[in-house]
Design a protein around this motif. Structure first.
Motif, PDB file in Angstrom:
ATOM      1  N   UNK A  32       8.679  10.458  -5.520  1.00  0.00           N
ATOM      2  CA  UNK A  32       7.272  10.798  -5.727  1.00  0.00           C
ATOM      3  C   UNK A  32       6.601  11.147  -4.405  1.00  0.00           C
ATOM      4  N   UNK A  33       7.065  10.511  -3.322  1.00  0.00           N
ATOM      5  CA  UNK A  33       6.507  10.813  -1.999  1.00  0.00           C
ATOM      6  C   UNK A  33       6.707  12.284  -1.646  1.00  0.00           C
ATOM      7  N   UNK A  34       7.868  12.841  -2.003  1.00  0.00           N
ATOM      8  CA  UNK A  34       8.121  14.268  -1.748  1.00  0.00           C
ATOM      9  C   UNK A  34       7.108  15.128  -2.502  1.00  0.00           C
ATOM     10  N   UNK A  35       6.842  14.763  -3.748  1.00  0.00           N
ATOM     11  CA  UNK A  35       5.867  15.503  -4.556  1.00  0.00           C
ATOM     12  C   UNK A  35       4.470  15.387  -3.955  1.00  0.00           C
ATOM     13  N   UNK A  64       0.838  -1.195   0.000  1.00  0.00           N
ATOM     14  CA  UNK A  64       0.000   0.000   0.000  1.00  0.00           C
ATOM     15  C   UNK A  64       0.876   1.249   0.000  1.00  0.00           C
ATOM     16  N   UNK A  65       0.557   2.230  -0.841  1.00  0.00           N
ATOM     17  CA  UNK A  65       1.371   3.446  -0.871  1.00  0.00           C
ATOM     18  C   UNK A  65       1.248   4.230   0.426  1.00  0.00           C
ATOM     19  N   UNK A  66       2.339   4.841   0.820  1.00  0.00           N
ATOM     20  CA  UNK A  66       2.327   5.640   2.044  1.00  0.00           C
ATOM     21  C   UNK A  66       1.413   6.846   1.866  1.00  0.00           C
ATOM     22  N   UNK A  67       0.716   7.193   2.923  1.00  0.00           N
ATOM     23  CA  UNK A  67      -0.192   8.344   2.878  1.00  0.00           C
ATOM     24  C   UNK A  67       0.637   9.632   2.833  1.00  0.00           C
TER      25      UNK A  67
END
Length: 202
Positions: free
Chosen positions: A90-93, A20-23
């Motif tokens: 992508x998490x930073x974005x 699951x992708x991180x929130x």
């Protein structure tokens, strides 16, 4: 046997959790936005320079897409390509996008009374003789857009919207074939009128 069965059933669930992708984290996004984006977009993405877009209240999916396309070079802009290059993941974005999306956009105003009627006509009905579709068909009657598909436009700086439409029409901005086609059928005056009208949408 029952323990083996329980472990077997638990394994797919654990795998799903791991996949699951991180929130997105708006607090982390705020820290990055303050350090990287604030000089051009103000500390909260509000009504800064008309040359730069208002980011408050923008759909996070749209912001992530634009950042990724700046980084890859699909959307050309020397300043933004440099800024996006400082975002390693992508998490930073997603964190930055979540921060700006969490803000309530402040209303704007149309400035040119002489062209408001023309701007509204184009926004709501398009330009039939040149097969230019109504802006409201994708961006909504109030300019709220459709998350993950079309950006929020309501209240956006007229100067910025006009510049983007001209860039689409001139082939400078190439990351939306749909918008290139729309802008291709519009005159300078129509672009200016609809951009001003959009600035006052709410």
């Amino acid at each position: 046997m029952s323990g083996l069965l329980a472990a077997t059933l638990a394994a797919p669930a654990a795998a799903a959790d791991a996949a699951a992708p991180a929130k997105a984290d708006p607090a982390k996004g705020q820290a990055t936005a303050t350090a990287v984006c604030g000089a051009c977009h103000t500390f909260d993405g509000s009504r800064g320079s008309p040359a730069n877009p208002i980011l408050q209240g923008q759909h996070p999916e749209y912001l992530v897409k634009q950042l990724a396309e700046f980084k890859s070079g699909k959307r050309a802009n020397a300043v933004m390509q440099g800024m996006a290059a400082t975002l390693p993941t992508e998490a930073d974005m997603k964190n930055i996008a979540a921060f700006y999306a969490s803000k309530t956009a402040k209303p704007g105003f149309a400035k040119n009374k002489a062209t408001v009627a023309l701007g509204e006509k184009i926004y709501r009905g398009g330009v039939a003789e040149r097969k230019v579709p109504a802006c409201s068909g994708c961006h909504g009657p109030s300019g709220s857009g459709i998350p993950a598909q079309y950006p929020r436009l309501a209240g956006q700086h007229a100067d910025y919207t006009e510049a983007q439409l001209l860039a689409f029409r001139g082939g400078v901005r190439k990351n939306s074939a749909q918008m290139t086609g729309v802008a291709a059928g519009m005159t300078d005056g129509e672009i200016k009128a609809v951009s001003d009208y959009i600035a006052g949408l709410r």
